[in-house]
Each structure stands twice: as C-alpha cells, then as structure tokens.
Design an enzyme around this catalytic site. Structure first.
Site, short mmCIF file in Angstrom:
data_model
loop_
_atom_site.label_atom_id
_atom_site.label_comp_id
_atom_site.label_asym_id
_atom_site.label_seq_id
_atom_site.Cartn_x
_atom_site.Cartn_y
_atom_site.Cartn_z
N HIS A 141 -6.68 4.33 1.03
CA HIS A 141 -5.28 4.01 0.79
C HIS A 141 -4.62 5.03 -0.13
O HIS A 141 -3.53 5.53 0.16
CB HIS A 141 -5.15 2.61 0.19
CG HIS A 141 -3.76 2.28 -0.28
ND1 HIS A 141 -2.70 2.07 0.58
CD2 HIS A 141 -3.25 2.14 -1.53
CE1 HIS A 141 -1.60 1.81 -0.11
NE2 HIS A 141 -1.91 1.85 -1.40
N LYS A 176 7.88 -4.52 -6.39
CA LYS A 176 6.70 -5.38 -6.26
C LYS A 176 6.92 -6.80 -6.82
O LYS A 176 6.36 -7.75 -6.30
CB LYS A 176 5.54 -4.77 -7.07
CG LYS A 176 5.10 -3.39 -6.62
CD LYS A 176 4.13 -3.47 -5.48
CE LYS A 176 3.43 -2.15 -5.24
NZ LYS A 176 2.48 -2.27 -4.13
N GLN A 204 10.77 0.80 -4.48
CA GLN A 204 9.65 1.36 -5.24
C GLN A 204 9.77 2.88 -5.38
O GLN A 204 9.57 3.44 -6.46
CB GLN A 204 8.35 1.00 -4.51
CG GLN A 204 7.07 1.44 -5.21
CD GLN A 204 5.83 1.15 -4.37
OE1 GLN A 204 5.88 0.42 -3.38
NE2 GLN A 204 4.70 1.72 -4.78
N ASP A 221 0.23 -8.33 -1.60
CA ASP A 221 1.10 -7.68 -2.59
C ASP A 221 2.33 -7.12 -1.88
O ASP A 221 2.42 -5.94 -1.57
CB ASP A 221 0.30 -6.56 -3.27
CG ASP A 221 1.10 -5.84 -4.33
OD1 ASP A 221 2.08 -6.40 -4.82
OD2 ASP A 221 0.72 -4.70 -4.67
N GLU A 235 -4.79 -7.09 0.12
CA GLU A 235 -5.63 -6.96 -1.07
C GLU A 235 -6.48 -8.21 -1.25
O GLU A 235 -6.27 -9.23 -0.60
CB GLU A 235 -4.75 -6.79 -2.33
CG GLU A 235 -3.73 -5.66 -2.19
CD GLU A 235 -3.13 -5.20 -3.52
OE1 GLU A 235 -3.62 -5.61 -4.59
OE2 GLU A 235 -2.16 -4.43 -3.46
N GLU A 269 0.82 -5.58 1.44
CA GLU A 269 -0.40 -4.84 1.11
C GLU A 269 -1.56 -5.81 1.19
O GLU A 269 -1.55 -6.86 0.54
CB GLU A 269 -0.32 -4.19 -0.28
CG GLU A 269 0.70 -3.05 -0.33
CD GLU A 269 0.59 -2.17 -1.59
OE1 GLU A 269 0.10 -2.67 -2.63
OE2 GLU A 269 1.00 -1.00 -1.52
N THR A 310 -4.42 -2.09 -2.22
CA THR A 310 -4.49 -2.14 -0.76
C THR A 310 -5.86 -1.68 -0.28
O THR A 310 -6.35 -0.64 -0.73
CB THR A 310 -3.42 -1.21 -0.15
OG1 THR A 310 -2.18 -1.55 -0.75
CG2 THR A 310 -3.35 -1.37 1.35
N TYR A 327 10.03 4.29 -9.33
CA TYR A 327 8.68 4.26 -9.92
C TYR A 327 8.35 5.43 -10.85
O TYR A 327 7.33 5.35 -11.57
CB TYR A 327 7.62 4.11 -8.84
CG TYR A 327 7.05 5.39 -8.28
CD1 TYR A 327 7.78 6.17 -7.42
CD2 TYR A 327 5.77 5.82 -8.66
CE1 TYR A 327 7.26 7.35 -6.92
CE2 TYR A 327 5.25 7.00 -8.16
CZ TYR A 327 6.00 7.76 -7.29
OH TYR A 327 5.48 8.92 -6.81
#
Lengths: 420, 420
Positions: free
Chosen positions: B137, B257, B244, B237, B205, B203, B353, B248
């Site tokens: 990922h 998120k 983002q 997620d 997870e 995502e 992820t 970020y």
C-alpha cells in the site's frame, strides 16, 4: 450586580496584589488534599473554594442543578450541565465570594489553602487536536526546514492546519516528564540510531476545552462555535525535534510529541475572558465562506515561558501573546467539524506554538535557538540550545485591563533524564 | 478438555456451515434488543449468548469475577479484569456451549437470535492510532504521489509509521456515513473550493484493541506486547482523497479521515486467533533491536471488500490477507510506547490499508482504480473509480484451518449523500 467582571468587585477572601485568581476570574479546577477530594474547586487568591462544601451549605439549592457534579474527579459532568448553568454558577460563586457575603463566616469550612492541595487534570480529555495557527511559528519552522521561498505551505492561509494528538498522555502541571527515547537519523548517517532525544523542546500553546457534544455528521459554524467552548488552559506541547524530524513524513508528528503534553490546572472560562476580546490579524487572502469570522474573536492573553535549571533561578526566555494567532478558536472548531466530525465534552484543542514577530516572542527553543545555531542565555550564566535534563519549563498566561487581572496560573514541569 | 480450539468441539447451538461464529471462535460484542441491554454477548452461529443471563444462572460463580461487567454498554470493564480472566471466561463459555452442557436446557433464557439484536460499538475507544504497515500500500501510494524512485519514504522500513486518528468518530458496522464536505484544491486551480468530496474511498484495515493500561514513561517490549492485546476487529478507514491531498502537508491526514471510521461489532480474541499464527515477511534491512521480533507474529486472516450499489447485488472488489503486513502488531505497540507514551484499555490501533502484491488484492479504491485512471467493474454492469452516493461497502475477515473457521463477521456501511 450581575456583572461578574466589574473592576470594583472585592472579595472577603484576601487576594494578594498581582494574583491571577481575582474575583473577576473564578476558574475551575480539580483538587484533593490529604483529607478530601478529588473534587471541584474555584481559585480565589491563594485559596480554593470547595464547591462540594459550598453545596452542602445549600448555596446552590435554588439553581436547580445536580450538586453531585462538584464531588467528581473531573469537570466533565459539571461542564455537561450546559452553558446556562456555567453562567448561573459563576454568578452565584461571584456573589458568594463578594465582600459582605455570609459565606465569609464559613471560611474554614469552604476554603482550602492552595499550598495544602494537589491539583489534578481538570477534565477527562476525550479527544485532543493540535492546530498550527501561528503564522510566525509556521513561517519560522518553514524557513528552517524548506528555505524562505517555501516557508508556508500552499494550504496554510486557506485553512487552520491541524492534526490529531494523543489524549492519554496529557498531564497536569507538576507532573515530571522523562526525556523520551526513540529512533533518529543523525546528520550524514546512513542508518538510524536509538537513544534519548538530543533535541528536547517545549511549545508554548494554549488549549480550549469543548463543553458540548455534537452528533456525527453535524457541523458547528464559526458564529456558533464559541457556544461550544467552556474555557482555556496554558498548554506545553513537549517536542523531541530529532525524533519528530525522522518520523514525520508523510503522516505527521507521532512519537516526537505523544510522550507527554502538560496543562495548567485551572480552566479559565470564556465568560471570564470576555472583557479581553480583541481583533485578530487581518486574513488575506480572504478565506472560504465557512471560515469567515465576524467580530472580535481573538483574546489579549499575555504569555511567558521561563526556564529554571535545577537549583537555580528561572530566566524568562519568551514573551508572547495569544492574540498573535492567525486563526481564531471559532474558525478552528468550525473547520474541525465541517466534514461532520463529532466533538465531545472534554475534548482539548491546542493552538499550536504561539510565536510573535520579534525573536524574543518565539514560542519554542527550535525557533529561539534557530535550530540550535544560537545559544539562549540564562541568568545563571549557562546557556541552552535545547533542554537539558532536570530543566524545569514554566509557562504562564494572564490578561490585564482596567486594573483587573485574570490569569491562568502556570504550567510547570521538569524534564527528567531518560529512564534506564 | 481445556483446548478451546479443538476442531472436534461441537456446540448444542446450531452453527450453520460456513458460519464465522463457531465454538472455536467465541468473540465478544455489545448487543441490545427491544427488551434488554446494552450488555455483553458472545456470538455462536446465528445466536448471541447473553453473558448477563448466563451469570444469573451462577455459571461464573466459581471464577471469582465481578459479574456486573457483563451488564455494561462497553467491554472496557470486562477487559480490565485482565488476561487470566479473559482466558478463564473463554474456557467456561466454551464448556457451556459444548454438546452435553446443561445450559442447553436454558437456551430460551440465554440465547438471543442475532436478527433480533442490534450490535453497538464494542468498546469505548480511548485513543486511536492508525499505522501504515503494508509495504504494498505504501509503495502504491508513493508511486502515485511521488513516482517510482521515491515511493517509500526513507524511514518506512526502519519504523512502523503511524499517526493519531480521531476516536470520537469510530462507529459500529451498520452506521451510515454522510459524504463529507470540505476544502479541496482542484487540479490546475489557483484557489481552493468548498463542497462534497469527489474522491470518496474506503481503506481495508484491521485494528487491535488494547487490554491493559501502562503508566506514562513505561515501555512495552515486542516480546511483551501481545499480552497487552485483547482482540481484533475489521476496520474501514473511510477516506476523502481530495480533502486529504490538500490538507495533509505538513502535519498529516485530518479532515480527510476523521468524519468516520467503521468497525465490525465482534471482537475476536487473540486466544481465538492463536491457531492461525504464521510468519510475517522477512524484514530487510534489519530493524533496530527494540523492534526485533521472534516467532510467528503475523496471522493468516483472509480479507475481502465488497461493494453493493443501492438495490443491487454486491461485487467482491478486493481479496487480501492480514499476513501481508510488513510490521506486526507487537512491533507496532512496542514502537508506540518506546518513548513512554502510555496506553489505555479500549485503545484501538489500526493496521493501515492492507494491500497485497496483485492488483486484485489492493485495499483501497485509490489503488484499485490507480488514482481514478482505471474503472472498477461491478456485477451490475456499472463501474466505479471512487464511491458513489448510496454505495454500501462491506468488509469481511476470516481464518480457516483444519476445517475450523474463525471469522469476524462483517463491517457494512452505506455512504449517504452529503448533508444539505
């Protein structure tokens, strides 16, 4: 007199000249002694008014509140009663502490000398966010890391940049912090090394505490945001610069920060801060409409950082002000919730390092020593670029206007050597 | 028979073929019905074993535990009883559910059909951290954002990169999520715009839940770390890629998120997962000694993501495995605490992820559509690059070995249109 801010108000409790805890202030905290607590108190001069004891005298009976909230180890339940109750209790406490109040006859029952009390973390911190709202700080760090031409990131003037921090490691003033160990990449090395941080720093910040919940999906506008804020504390965001530098790409600060953050024990309410509103810096370029802010939403709060080597006197090494921040608290909270992120009673939102324009107002040693290149001189003849073991960092905040002082006290914590 | 994993164990409760909730599993959750709860249950087949009711039958009397922990709205108090108690209770529940147990005569009292129950968030999440531990990922994202030559950051193979996320917005499977609004910078634009995210993603997870507290300043070694883990859930997620991307730098993901993360309702304990240990990937270059890991600390957990357009059948669009992760949970927790950061019962630590090597194992639409350049085909003839309104995302996880299945059930949530 309903005006709890009036400069003429006097208390039957002695308030020494220069005290942060005047009758116009009335901040809330959690204290315990060898005999009582933890429970809710209000600071007045060098004393703590024990609200549990005041309640047993039936002084709050007509306010229609559950007095059990004063007999708790955090302020969360009191805060949950809501803004109208915060206001009613403030007014009542102000009346009870004024000259002429019959409560003076019960002073032995309701007052606890601060020197006999231990202050605890005032709230259970549900979620913690750290913003990055000082243009001067963000610019200084940017110049050091990326050069003058790319100092501020393209997003910085369009939104209040922030990130999530660690709630579990927020501690109250007086809690010593061990120098953290961790992984760093020394200059010119090819592989990382492990050991105690060599670039330990503080960050001078303030934090606000949220006083209401929202549901997931809801937003809080800039206009409404202040109704969601209970009060503020001074906040030391301890930072290990070498750990941070190696770890922070691409997902942000983590172990360079989460070993501890320290807060002052008394929450000064937004109502107490009301007389100290001022205009914030002009925002240019104009921000998107969901961030537009009207009226005076900055606060004139003097800030100071002192460093005290073990066994020596302190030296004030930074003098700053909360009003320097580019983004105000209402904008921060509106931005935080614009995507539907829910907020909770007890959430703490820190400002980011508060630096001013002049070098003596920089809010971190990273800036004061310009990344370790300039020595910071101390009164005992020694000097620093970053913190040494057993240095104590003291941060203070206070407002002054029309002869009235409303202060936060201090957040004071010693940096212990790394644990073996 | 003390072996709660034995393939020959059979329950008097009917467990349909292919059920995740066999007698070898026994995951814990919080349920309520129109008549009872919220309280603690254990999943078995299509039924929930009501531990409060089991306790009233005195089936736990000899275990010396406070049975009130089963009558709570979160598992935190049960978890706080400690690892030896988790083990004792698991063994007792296993015995009670085995063929021949007298509890079968009380089935109407102690079983609740899943279809009549609502599952709640199983723990009060104290702190939430998201790691970034899949090499595939991190490489995929790195290639898309920075090109092949700088795909992995220099720190990535030296430490499990992670960041703090938002605890308040973690919700249980079945909670619909509104498409978040926010600020984005469109390609080639000069100023940001405001509106609903146009690049909504999931995502895939997993997350582990911590089962013990540490004091500030303490560390947890890789060798000790698994003793601090209660169990695991599947974790979605949700990510708004356009929000983002703009926000970020330099402090990491935030509003892209924190509008919501979704978890499966049943916590599968580490004890139940024990038979499914496998070796993780070889780590080269060798990690620093505080991160060195011995023995099989990865787990063979099959993972799947399905997408279900409104009113249509689902399409499985990703098939991955928890064992692909480069960093194991023990390393993640050891790294998180190496600086003295304290952990708390109820903390949730997500993996990041989980992508495998082949394109059909990628754990996000960002990777599956290669940043929107390739359409993902669905069984109903439609296709996607990112999520559309009213799409339901379903993630599943399960282990299988020696004819025994131990599964997580699913985390299923619909993406609602942005709120007006």
């Amino acid at each position: 007199m309903n005006n709890t801010h009036h400069p003429d108000l006097k208390s039957w409790v002695e308030v020494p000249a220069g005290s942060d805890f005047t009758i116009q202030n009335l901040p809330y905290g959690i204290f315990k002694t060898d005999y009582v607590g933890p429970r809710v108190g209000v600071a007045i001069g060098d004393q703590i008014l024990d609200l549990s004891q005041v309640a047993t005298l039936r002084s709050f009976d007509d306010l229609d509140i559950d007095i059990k909230v004063f007999d708790k180890a955090t302020l969360n339940d009191f805060i949950a009663l809501g803004k109208p109750v915060w206001s009613k209790v403030r007014e009542r406490v102000s009346e009870l502490l004024r000259e002429g109040s019959a409560l003076a006859y019960e002073s032995e029952k309701v007052l606890v000398p601060m020197e006999k009390a231990t202050m605890l973390l005032p709230v259970e911190v549900k979620n913690y966010t750290d913003f990055y709202s000082s243009e001067e700080h963000a610019t200084n760090v940017g110049v050091m890391f990326r050069g003058k031409d790319n100092a501020l990131m393209p997003n910085w003037k369009h939104l209040p940049v922030g990130y999530h921090g660690r709630a579990s490691s927020i501690v109250v003033s007086g809690t010593d912090i061990h120098r953290p160990k961790g992984q760093t990449m020394p200059p010119n090395a090819e592989t990382p090394v492990f050991g105690p941080s060599k670039r330990m720093d503080f960050e001078l910040e303030m934090a606000f505490i949220v006083g209401d919940n929202t549901a997931l999906g809801d937003t809080v506008s800039v206009a409404e945001a202040e109704d969601y804020i209970f009060g503020m504390v001074v906040f030391n965001d301890w930072s290990a610069r070498d750990i941070q530098k190696w770890e922070y790409v691409p997902l942000g600060p983590f172990l360079g920060k989460n070993f501890g953050s320290s807060v002052s024990p008394w929450i000064v309410t937004m109502e107490a801060l009301e007389p100290f509103r001022v205009a914030g810096p002009e925002q240019e370029p104009k921000v998107l409409s969901y961030l537009q802010s009207e009226g005076d939403k900055a606060f004139d709060i003097n800030l100071q950082v002192a460093l005290e080597p073990e066994g020596k006197e302190e030296t004030v090494i930074s003098t700053s002000n909360f009003k320097y921040l580019y983004w105000n608290m209402a904008q921060q909270l509106a931005h935080h919730t614009i995507n539907g992120c829910n907020i909770e009673i007890g959430d703490m939102y820190a400002s980011g390092t508060i630096s001013g324009k002049s070098p003596d107002s920089y809010g971190s040693m990273l800036e004061l020593s310009w990344s370790g290149k300039q020595e910071i001189q101390l009164n005992d003849g020694s000097s620093r670029t970053f913190l040494e073991d057993n240095d104590t960092v003291i941060m203070r905040g206070w407002c002054e206007k029309d002869g009235v002082r409303v202060g936060f006290g201090e957040v004071r914590s010693k940096l212990l050597p790394a644990k073996q």
